[in-house]
Each structure stands twice: as C-alpha cells, then as structure tokens.
Design a protein around this motif. Structure first.
Motif, mmCIF file in Angstrom:
data_model
loop_
_atom_site.group_PDB
_atom_site.id
_atom_site.type_symbol
_atom_site.label_atom_id
_atom_site.label_comp_id
_atom_site.label_asym_id
_atom_site.label_seq_id
_atom_site.Cartn_x
_atom_site.Cartn_y
_atom_site.Cartn_z
ATOM 1 N N VAL A 1 10.845 8.892 3.977
ATOM 2 C CA VAL A 1 9.627 9.648 3.899
ATOM 3 C C VAL A 1 8.451 8.822 2.801
ATOM 4 O O VAL A 1 7.621 8.649 3.310
ATOM 5 C CB VAL A 1 9.740 11.069 3.474
ATOM 6 N N GLY A 2 9.309 8.231 1.669
ATOM 7 C CA GLY A 2 8.499 7.508 0.828
ATOM 8 C C GLY A 2 7.695 6.424 1.209
ATOM 9 O O GLY A 2 6.600 5.849 0.900
ATOM 10 N N LEU A 3 8.600 5.686 2.281
ATOM 11 C CA LEU A 3 8.018 4.310 2.913
ATOM 12 C C LEU A 3 7.110 4.552 3.872
ATOM 13 O O LEU A 3 6.080 3.616 4.079
ATOM 14 C CB LEU A 3 9.168 3.574 3.475
ATOM 15 N N LEU A 4 6.856 5.653 4.453
ATOM 16 C CA LEU A 4 5.915 6.018 5.407
ATOM 17 C C LEU A 4 4.931 6.836 5.352
ATOM 18 O O LEU A 4 3.942 6.961 5.780
ATOM 19 C CB LEU A 4 6.710 6.479 6.842
ATOM 20 N N ALA A 5 5.103 7.656 4.099
ATOM 21 C CA ALA A 5 4.266 8.633 3.794
ATOM 22 C C ALA A 5 2.730 8.233 3.792
ATOM 23 O O ALA A 5 1.810 8.665 4.497
ATOM 24 C CB ALA A 5 4.466 9.406 2.381
ATOM 25 N N ALA A 6 2.442 7.305 2.922
ATOM 26 C CA ALA A 6 0.895 6.664 2.953
ATOM 27 C C ALA A 6 0.429 5.908 4.154
ATOM 28 O O ALA A 6 -0.711 6.245 4.391
ATOM 29 C CB ALA A 6 0.967 5.782 1.626
ATOM 30 N N ALA A 7 1.300 5.290 4.958
ATOM 31 C CA ALA A 7 0.887 4.535 6.012
ATOM 32 C C ALA A 7 0.585 5.701 7.325
ATOM 33 O O ALA A 7 -0.381 5.426 7.818
ATOM 34 C CB ALA A 7 1.881 3.570 6.733
ATOM 35 N N SER B 1 0.838 -1.290 -0.029
ATOM 36 C CA SER B 1 -0.069 -0.002 0.098
ATOM 37 C C SER B 1 0.954 1.222 0.061
ATOM 38 O O SER B 1 0.394 2.316 0.620
ATOM 39 C CB SER B 1 -0.890 -0.144 1.107
ATOM 40 N N LEU B 2 1.983 1.165 -0.725
ATOM 41 C CA LEU B 2 2.962 2.227 -0.673
ATOM 42 C C LEU B 2 2.404 3.626 -1.372
ATOM 43 O O LEU B 2 2.806 4.634 -0.674
ATOM 44 C CB LEU B 2 4.306 1.966 -1.256
ATOM 45 N N THR B 3 1.517 3.263 -1.913
ATOM 46 C CA THR B 3 0.945 4.642 -2.905
ATOM 47 C C THR B 3 -0.643 4.852 -2.723
ATOM 48 O O THR B 3 -1.118 5.651 -3.190
ATOM 49 C CB THR B 3 0.846 4.411 -4.457
ATOM 50 N N ARG B 4 -0.988 4.042 -1.533
ATOM 51 C CA ARG B 4 -2.474 4.143 -1.115
ATOM 52 C C ARG B 4 -2.581 5.191 0.043
ATOM 53 O O ARG B 4 -2.400 4.854 1.121
ATOM 54 C CB ARG B 4 -3.339 2.984 -1.111
ATOM 55 N N PHE B 5 -3.056 6.344 -0.475
ATOM 56 C CA PHE B 5 -2.973 7.603 0.698
ATOM 57 C C PHE B 5 -4.476 7.649 1.314
ATOM 58 O O PHE B 5 -4.701 8.347 2.247
ATOM 59 C CB PHE B 5 -2.672 8.827 0.165
ATOM 60 N N SER B 6 -5.498 6.882 0.597
ATOM 61 C CA SER B 6 -6.778 7.205 1.182
ATOM 62 C C SER B 6 -6.999 5.842 2.005
ATOM 63 O O SER B 6 -6.141 4.717 2.001
ATOM 64 C CB SER B 6 -7.748 7.093 -0.127
ATOM 65 N N GLN C 1 -2.262 -2.310 12.451
ATOM 66 C CA GLN C 1 -1.799 -2.430 11.143
ATOM 67 C C GLN C 1 -0.367 -1.330 10.929
ATOM 68 O O GLN C 1 0.391 -1.737 9.969
ATOM 69 C CB GLN C 1 -2.828 -1.814 10.179
ATOM 70 N N PHE C 2 -0.335 -0.090 11.604
ATOM 71 C CA PHE C 2 0.653 0.696 11.166
ATOM 72 C C PHE C 2 1.811 0.310 12.086
ATOM 73 O O PHE C 2 2.817 0.374 11.248
ATOM 74 C CB PHE C 2 0.068 2.109 11.795
ATOM 75 N N TRP C 3 1.944 0.075 13.198
ATOM 76 C CA TRP C 3 3.136 -0.058 14.183
ATOM 77 C C TRP C 3 4.200 -0.994 13.346
ATOM 78 O O TRP C 3 5.477 -0.721 13.335
ATOM 79 C CB TRP C 3 2.976 0.091 15.388
ATOM 80 N N PRO C 4 3.776 -2.323 13.234
ATOM 81 C CA PRO C 4 4.598 -3.305 12.753
ATOM 82 C C PRO C 4 5.311 -2.740 11.556
ATOM 83 O O PRO C 4 6.383 -3.081 11.430
ATOM 84 C CB PRO C 4 3.531 -4.587 12.605
ATOM 85 N N TYR C 5 4.376 -2.512 10.409
ATOM 86 C CA TYR C 5 5.122 -1.982 9.246
ATOM 87 C C TYR C 5 5.919 -0.779 9.418
ATOM 88 O O TYR C 5 7.050 -0.901 8.738
ATOM 89 C CB TYR C 5 4.035 -1.691 8.231
ATOM 90 N N ALA C 6 5.589 0.165 10.430
ATOM 91 C CA ALA C 6 6.709 1.353 10.509
ATOM 92 C C ALA C 6 7.788 0.898 11.064
ATOM 93 O O ALA C 6 8.982 1.552 10.762
ATOM 94 C CB ALA C 6 5.910 2.481 11.600
ATOM 95 N N GLY C 7 7.783 -0.003 11.991
ATOM 96 C CA GLY C 7 8.986 -0.474 12.716
ATOM 97 C C GLY C 7 9.890 -1.150 11.448
ATOM 98 O O GLY C 7 11.148 -0.986 11.605
ATOM 99 N N VAL C 8 9.563 -2.322 10.758
ATOM 100 C CA VAL C 8 10.185 -2.793 9.668
ATOM 101 C C VAL C 8 10.680 -1.823 8.649
ATOM 102 O O VAL C 8 11.811 -1.646 8.234
ATOM 103 C CB VAL C 8 9.469 -3.779 9.060
ATOM 104 N N ALA C 9 10.018 -0.529 8.440
ATOM 105 C CA ALA C 9 10.247 0.372 7.294
ATOM 106 C C ALA C 9 11.631 1.298 8.106
ATOM 107 O O ALA C 9 12.576 1.424 7.322
ATOM 108 C CB ALA C 9 9.183 1.179 6.895
ATOM 109 N N VAL C 10 11.236 1.514 9.284
ATOM 110 C CA VAL C 10 12.492 2.207 9.804
ATOM 111 C C VAL C 10 13.677 1.542 9.856
ATOM 112 O O VAL C 10 14.718 1.817 9.761
ATOM 113 C CB VAL C 10 12.133 2.872 11.370
ATOM 114 N N ALA C 11 13.669 0.213 10.536
ATOM 115 C CA ALA C 11 14.743 -0.696 10.703
ATOM 116 C C ALA C 11 15.610 -1.083 9.334
ATOM 117 O O ALA C 11 16.498 -0.842 9.160
ATOM 118 C CB ALA C 11 14.379 -2.065 11.024
ATOM 119 N N LEU C 12 14.583 -1.315 8.123
ATOM 120 C CA LEU C 12 15.182 -1.326 6.676
ATOM 121 C C LEU C 12 16.050 -0.076 6.292
ATOM 122 O O LEU C 12 16.947 -0.179 5.755
ATOM 123 C CB LEU C 12 14.103 -1.806 5.765
ATOM 124 N N THR C 13 15.277 0.914 6.753
ATOM 125 C CA THR C 13 16.120 2.198 6.172
ATOM 126 C C THR C 13 17.271 2.291 7.118
ATOM 127 O O THR C 13 18.388 2.979 6.346
ATOM 128 C CB THR C 13 15.094 3.346 6.536
#
Length: 174
Positions: free
Chosen positions: A84-90, A11-16, A23-35
């Motif tokens: 920012v790109g990984l987290l913007a939509a989430a 859902s990287l490009t789904r802003f709606s 749903q948010f925090w597990p993804y955000a944690g992985v995105a931050v760690a990966l970055t």
C-alpha cells in the motif's frame, strides 16, 4: 524524467498531480513484483520451522503440532503495509488524471485489512480447538469476494484514459 519506474520511486510521498497510464503501469508492475519477491522470501524464513515440532503419543506415533502462525501473519501484514505504501501515491496521481479523488483508491483496503486480521483469528482459533469457526469462515469468504470486486473495479479505473487537458488536479501530464 523519462524512466517511469525511477520516477515512481522518487515520488513515493507526492500525492498531488497527475500520472498517465504509461507513467503508472511500469512502476506499479515493478512495485508489485518487488513486494511479491520480498514477501515470498520473508515467508520462507517465517515458515522454516513450520512443522518441526512433533509430539509422541502413547501408541508411539508422532503427530505434528499446530504451528505458530504469528510470524507468517506478521510478514503478511508488513507486506500489505509495504504494498500500500509503494502504490498509494502513484494510484492517487493516476486517479487524479481521471478527474477522480484519491479516495477511490481506498476501495479494496478495508477488505484487505479485515481479511488478514480475520484469517489470523481463524487460524489461531484452530490452535485452541479442533472445530473451525464456520461463521468467521463464511464472513471471510464474503469479505474476499467484496475485496475482489473492489480491487477489480479499481484496476479498471486505473486502466481508463485520463482527462484531456487540465482538470481540478492540475495540468495534463507531459
């Protein structure tokens, strides 16, 4: 979709729509760690010849030259764009769950951009002269304080419970 991490990357490009905290925090944690991991590896590469060049002066001693930090700051800028790109939509969907506009997610971004650009200017100024630009240093210090306030405020918002039932951004997430 049961896995919030896979769902976040799909859902990287789904802003709606809306996302729950679960749903948010597990993804955000992985995105931050990966970055962080990719940025760390890229910075090791960009700084591999950091102090390699020396100059010999008349007394026979060798002194290190001020390194060229262009690659380092390019890596940092690219990592900010990726982050920012990984987290913007989430973040947008999470804020929608709170009934807030996605614009709230932009709070720390201007300070982050100014901080990276200003630090590059400060460090490049040191290569031209031995005197640091104290006004720019103070401005960067104040900018970093404002960035931290904005970032902490955004994190607190993202931790709040979402709106029960439908809101202007859609139905309550499943």
């Amino acid at each position: 979709m049961a896995n919030p991490i896979i769902r976040g990357f799909r859902s990287l490009t789904r802003f709606s729509g809306r996302d729950r905290r679960s749903q948010f925090w597990p993804y955000a944690g992985v995105a931050v760690a990966l970055t962080f991991v990719i940025t760390g590896a890229a910075n090791i590469w960009s700084m591999s010849g950091f102090w390699a060049e020396t100059v010999q002066v008349s007394d026979g001693a060798e002194y290190g030259l001020m390194p060229d930090l262009t690659a380092f700051f390019a890596v940092m800028a690219a990592s900010v764009v990726a982050y920012v790109g990984l987290l913007a939509a989430a973040v947008s969907r999470r804020l929608h769950d709170l009934g807030k506009s996605a614009r709230w997610g932009l709070m720390p971004v201007p300070f982050l951009i100014f901080g990276i650009g200003g630090m590059a200017l400060l460090m490049n100024g040191l290569t031209a002269t031995s005197e640091p630009n104290l006004a720019l240093f103070l401005l960067l210090f104040l900018n970093n304080a404002a960035y931290m306030v904005g970032l902490i405020s955004l994190i607190v918002l993202l931790c709040l419970r979402g709106t029960a039932g439908p809101n202007r951004f859609g139905p309550e997430p499943a």
